[in-house]
Design a protein around this motif. Structure first.
Motif, PDB file in Angstrom:
ATOM      1  N   PRO A 192      -2.141   7.453   1.038  1.00 58.97           N
ATOM      2  CA  PRO A 192      -2.612   9.276   0.085  1.00 58.97           C
ATOM      3  C   PRO A 192      -1.747   9.918   0.754  1.00 58.97           C
ATOM      4  CG  PRO A 192      -4.831   7.452   1.611  1.00 58.97           C
ATOM      5  CD  PRO A 192      -3.496   7.039   1.866  1.00 58.97           C
TER       6      PRO A 192
ATOM      7  N   GLY B 143      -3.090   4.365  -2.792  1.00 55.91           N
ATOM      8  CA  GLY B 143      -4.092   5.706  -1.822  1.00 55.91           C
ATOM      9  C   GLY B 143      -4.426   6.656  -2.809  1.00 55.91           C
TER      10      GLY B 143
ATOM     11  N   GLU C 196      -7.546   3.328  -5.061  1.00 52.87           N
ATOM     12  CA  GLU C 196      -8.538   4.222  -4.309  1.00 52.87           C
ATOM     13  C   GLU C 196      -9.780   4.916  -4.933  1.00 52.87           C
ATOM     14  OE1 GLU C 196      -7.248   3.276   0.386  1.00 52.87           O
ATOM     15  OE2 GLU C 196      -6.623   5.636  -0.648  1.00 52.87           O
TER      16      GLU C 196
ATOM     17  N   TYR D 232       0.605  -0.580   0.257  1.00 52.78           N
ATOM     18  CA  TYR D 232       0.347   0.154  -0.308  1.00 52.78           C
ATOM     19  C   TYR D 232       0.840   0.899   0.082  1.00 52.78           C
ATOM     20  CZ  TYR D 232      -3.458   3.114   1.318  1.00 52.78           C
ATOM     21  OH  TYR D 232      -4.591   4.135   2.105  1.00 52.78           O
TER      22      TYR D 232
END
Length: 402
Positions: free
Chosen positions: A58, A79, A124, A55
């Motif tokens: 963001p 993100g 995302e 991941y």
């Protein structure tokens, strides 16, 4: 084509909660995060070989100065309001990634890999999760198509790309090659319209491919279905087969098959989609461009329920455009190779159907040209209409009866 959708749906719908590894990348658009992202992928896979997710949090701009090799059974998730930004430019010295095949170029793609299984690239948010190819240094030097592709797996299976944007590619944007089971959905591909060789989605010698619910607006072919003419210094006659495109908007130069058709392109359906806008974003709509010097077969293709915009020339891309449909077996103008002249080695086009297609306007309806020794067969136009009458109609040559 239902079996293709079912196979890919089954392969991707069995998602379950998997371990998440947060990449320890800086994301400040100053630090080179290439090694950090690569380490996160490799380490996460080593600890969770049966499945894991890396991941990128963001808000970060994860600057990379090289190529990142994807790994099997691993998802790379970006993100919201985050991007991987390639700062690789024409002055950079970047060696090819030894973990990635390159077929046409000396450099590797930004995201690449070979002999992979079960790999996903997810965002995302399809609008703000971005892979940015950093193409402007390449564009201003006129080095179109010389830089890295954004995504180029090869010899791989069960690949998924979803809910992510790809922008400013220096070369072809998405180029899966020799792959099986490719699903691309809810993606955006946005490259400046004046940039040649920045194709959008180019499945190349791939089988069981789905592209759906997506927008492509680039400077060259929006979609180009290929079956490669070469891999390094040897020829590989591998087909593209079972390709389904639906609910897509293509504002780029055109949708095309070729020009690389050496291994054949079989069983293609494009439906319920849009090509071009009402202001001439596309100088052509649908184009076939095979050739006599590395020929291949193109069989069983259907285009249906397609809305085509105003097909017109434009100064930034194709000043001589404006033809809605182009089918040619003599693309490139080179003579057949010896000792395999045409015939017997000829491109083949059979059972290609265009139906329920409405064109807003065009300078010319279409040009259709086989070869004297190689007629087009089984070519059908059914319920194809133009809102305004083109200045020129259809020009046809060497088209045979079915």
């Amino acid at each position: 084509m239902t079996s293709v959708l079912l196979a890919i749906t089954l392969a991707t719908a069995s998602a379950q909660v998997v371990p998440r590894c947060v990449a320890q990348a800086v994301g400040d658009n100053a630090t080179d995060d290439t090694s950090a992202i690569q380490h996160a992928l490799d380490d996460c896979h080593a600890r969770h070989p049966l499945g894991a997710e890396v991941y990128l949090p963001p808000g970060g701009t994860y600057r990379v100065l090289g190529s990142i090799a994807l790994v099997s059974n691993t998802t790379l998730r970006i993100g919201a309001n985050a991007s991987i930004f390639s700062a690789w430019d024409p002055s950079s010295t970047v060696l090819p990634n030894p973990r990635c095949t390159t077929s046409y170029w000396k450099n590797s793609a930004i995201l690449c890999g070979e002999n992979l299984t079960n790999v996903a690239l997810l965002g995302e948010d399809p609008l703000s999760s971005v892979i940015d190819g950093g193409g402007w240094p390449w564009y201003v030097q006129g080095k179109f198509g010389k830089g890295p592709r954004l995504y180029e797996p090869s010899w791989s299976s069960n690949l998924k790309i979803s809910s992510i944007s790809f922008v400013n590619s220096p070369s072809w944007t998405l180029h899966p090659q020799y792959c099986t089971g490719v699903l691309a959905e809810r993606i955006r591909i946005l490259n400046p319209r004046f940039t040649p060789n920045t194709d959008g989605f180019d499945p190349d010698s791939c089988v069981d491919v789905v592209l759906r619910d997506s927008l492509i607006d680039t400077g060259d072919d929006g979609i180009s279905i290929k079956s490669s003419n070469s891999s390094r210094d040897k020829h590989l006659q591998m087909p593209s087969r079972n390709i389904h495109i639906h609910n897509c908007t293509i504002l780029s130069r055109n949708v095309c098959v070729g020009s690389a058709t050496f291994g054949g392109v079989y069983d293609v359906v494009m439906e319920d989609s849009v090509i071009g806008d009402g202001h001439g974003s596309s100088p052509w709509a649908i184009k076939y461009k095979s050739h006599l010097y590395n020929p291949g077969a193109m069989k069983n293709h259907t285009y249906r329920r397609i809305a085509i915009g105003e097909i017109a020339p434009n100064p930034w891309q194709q000043p001589h455009g404006g033809t809605a449909f182009i089918i040619s077996l003599t693309y490139g103008g080179k003579p057949p190779k010896v000792p395999e002249p045409c015939p017997p080695m000829c491109p083949v086009l059979e059972n290609v159907v265009f139906e329920d297609i409405r064109v807003k306007g065009a300078v010319q309806a279409g040009t259709i040209s086989g070869a004297p020794q190689d007629l087009l067969r089984g070519l059908v136009f059914r319920n194809v209409s133009f809102e305004s009458t083109p200045t020129r109609g259809w020009e046809c040559s060497h088209v045979g009866d079915y």
